[in-house]
Design an enzyme around this catalytic site. Structure first.
Site, PDB file in Angstrom:
ATOM      1  N   ASP A   1     -23.677  18.030 -30.084  1.00 48.65           N
ATOM      2  CA  ASP A   1     -22.214  18.201 -29.264  1.00 48.65           C
ATOM      3  C   ASP A   1     -21.370  18.395 -30.553  1.00 48.65           C
ATOM      4  O   ASP A   1     -20.276  17.852 -30.437  1.00 48.65           O
ATOM      5  CB  ASP A   1     -22.139  17.166 -28.487  1.00 48.65           C
ATOM      6  CG  ASP A   1     -23.190  16.739 -27.744  1.00 48.65           C
ATOM      7  OD1 ASP A   1     -23.768  17.545 -27.180  1.00 48.65           O
ATOM      8  OD2 ASP A   1     -23.095  15.509 -27.463  1.00 48.65           O
TER       9      ASP A   1
ATOM     10  N   GLU B   1     -22.316  22.680 -18.801  1.00 46.75           N
ATOM     11  CA  GLU B   1     -21.915  21.686 -19.535  1.00 46.75           C
ATOM     12  C   GLU B   1     -21.275  21.994 -20.953  1.00 46.75           C
ATOM     13  O   GLU B   1     -21.553  23.447 -21.042  1.00 46.75           O
ATOM     14  CB  GLU B   1     -22.838  20.670 -19.618  1.00 46.75           C
ATOM     15  CG  GLU B   1     -23.992  20.983 -20.483  1.00 46.75           C
ATOM     16  CD  GLU B   1     -25.248  19.898 -20.475  1.00 46.75           C
ATOM     17  OE1 GLU B   1     -25.024  18.993 -19.817  1.00 46.75           O
ATOM     18  OE2 GLU B   1     -26.341  19.920 -21.040  1.00 46.75           O
TER      19      GLU B   1
END
Length: 340
Positions: free
Chosen positions: A38, A221
């Site tokens: 991420d 996402e």
């Protein structure tokens, strides 16, 4: 040399002190050998600060790296002040940072393993932290909220993109929404839809047990917003990283609150799995000193055991952003002139 560096120092195509063209700096993905999921990169104080989700001995903790050139990275930390970590929710995902009124605000989700995640905010006087959690759940009304992305519009208004679970519609699952930030620690409470699954490639898992029922579960996402060409673009990850259809796609809108639309298509258009690179996703965008945008993303190793930080140039076409990747071979590095 540190992981990711394959060329000599000096900006690409640049000259040394003698005026003689220097060697081209190169990089090879991944640019850091450790687990780093991420990835978000902030340029502040003349350096690049990367924040991500850890694995291994740092499983589900926030971890940080710092670089002078986007290629050679070193650890920094701790990211969160351990004295302010919320009780009962020790697992933290997907941090992103924005500068605000002389301080830095870090947004992340906190939960227990993969349950009960809510969006939190933490503050520091230094871009590298440590960040002090402010004791507030920004998404207290949601059963699950992850992947916060703060965005400041040109008029100074702050917005927060984040991801929640929705059980309505033809394709249920995780979706991207956006809300206005009344303050760095308070949302307006009026989330608007940004991206909802609309294609088969966004399927995460068929027959998934979720919320006391069984669903074909779709996933969108890892949102990141930029303004280019007079429009707002939201990059997001979709699908299942174990499938070749997984990757990053983009929606666009005339305003951060929408309406958001996507060009029809069956596969992610920004970057997707291309062996040997598996599962490129959850990207952020950083701009080098030549004005070239770079997509910073994670990708899994071949064995599927670790996600590592990668980067490749991001170009803007008539139909939207397209990454020149994923790459696994040496390439010219980003242009960064103040290397010292």
């Amino acid at each position: 040399m540190t992981a990711g560096t394959t060329g000599a120092a000096g900006s690409p195509g640049g000259s040394g002190a003698s005026g003689v063209p220097g060697p081209v700096r190169e990089y090879t993905n991944p640019v850091w050998d450790g687990y780093f999921a991420d990835p978000f990169v902030l340029r502040a104080g003349g350096r690049f600060w990367a924040f991500g989700t850890g694995g291994g001995e740092h499983a589900q903790e926030l971890i940080g790296l710092v670089s002078d050139d986007l290629v050679t990275w070193e650890p920094h930390g701790p990211v969160l002040d351990p004295a302010t970590v919320p009780d009962g929710r020790p697992h933290h995902w997907a941090p992103e940072v924005i500068e605000h009124e002389g301080q830095y605000v870090l947004y992340y989700s906190a939960g227990l393993y993969d349950t009960g995640h809510r969006i939190r905010a933490a503050v520091s006087d230094h871009p590298g932290g440590p960040y002090r959690d402010q004791g507030v759940d920004l998404t207290a009304g949601e059963p699950f909220a992850i992947d916060p992305h703060p965005f400041r519009d040109e008029d100074g208004t702050l917005y927060l993109f984040y991801c929640v679970d929705r059980l309505e519609g033809e394709r249920v699952g995780t979706v991207v929404v956006v809300d206005r930030l009344v303050s760095p620690t308070q949302l307006a409470g009026e989330p608007r839809p940004v991206v909802t699954a609309s294609s088969d490639w966004q399927l995460f898992l068929a027959g998934r047990s979720m919320y006391d029922a069984v669903h074909d579960w779709y996933t969108c996402e890892g949102a990141f917003c930029v303004r280019r060409g007079g429009r707002y673009w939201c990059l997001y990850s979709g699908g299942n990283w174990q499938k070749e259809s997984y990757g990053v796609a983009a929606a666009s809108a005339p305003h951060p609150l929408g309406p958001w639309t996507e060009e029809p298509g069956d596969l992610p258009t920004v970057v997707r799995t291309t062996p040997p690179t598996i599962g490129p996703g959850h990207a952020s965008v950083v701009t080098d000193d030549d004005g070239q945008d770079w997509l910073v993303y994670h990708a899994w190793d071949v064995g599927g055991e670790a996600r590592r930080i990668c980067l490749d140039p991001l170009d803007w076409t008539a139909s939207g952003p397209v990454c020149r990747g994923p790459s696994a071979e040496p390439r010219p590095a980003p242009a960064v002139r103040d290397l010292g």
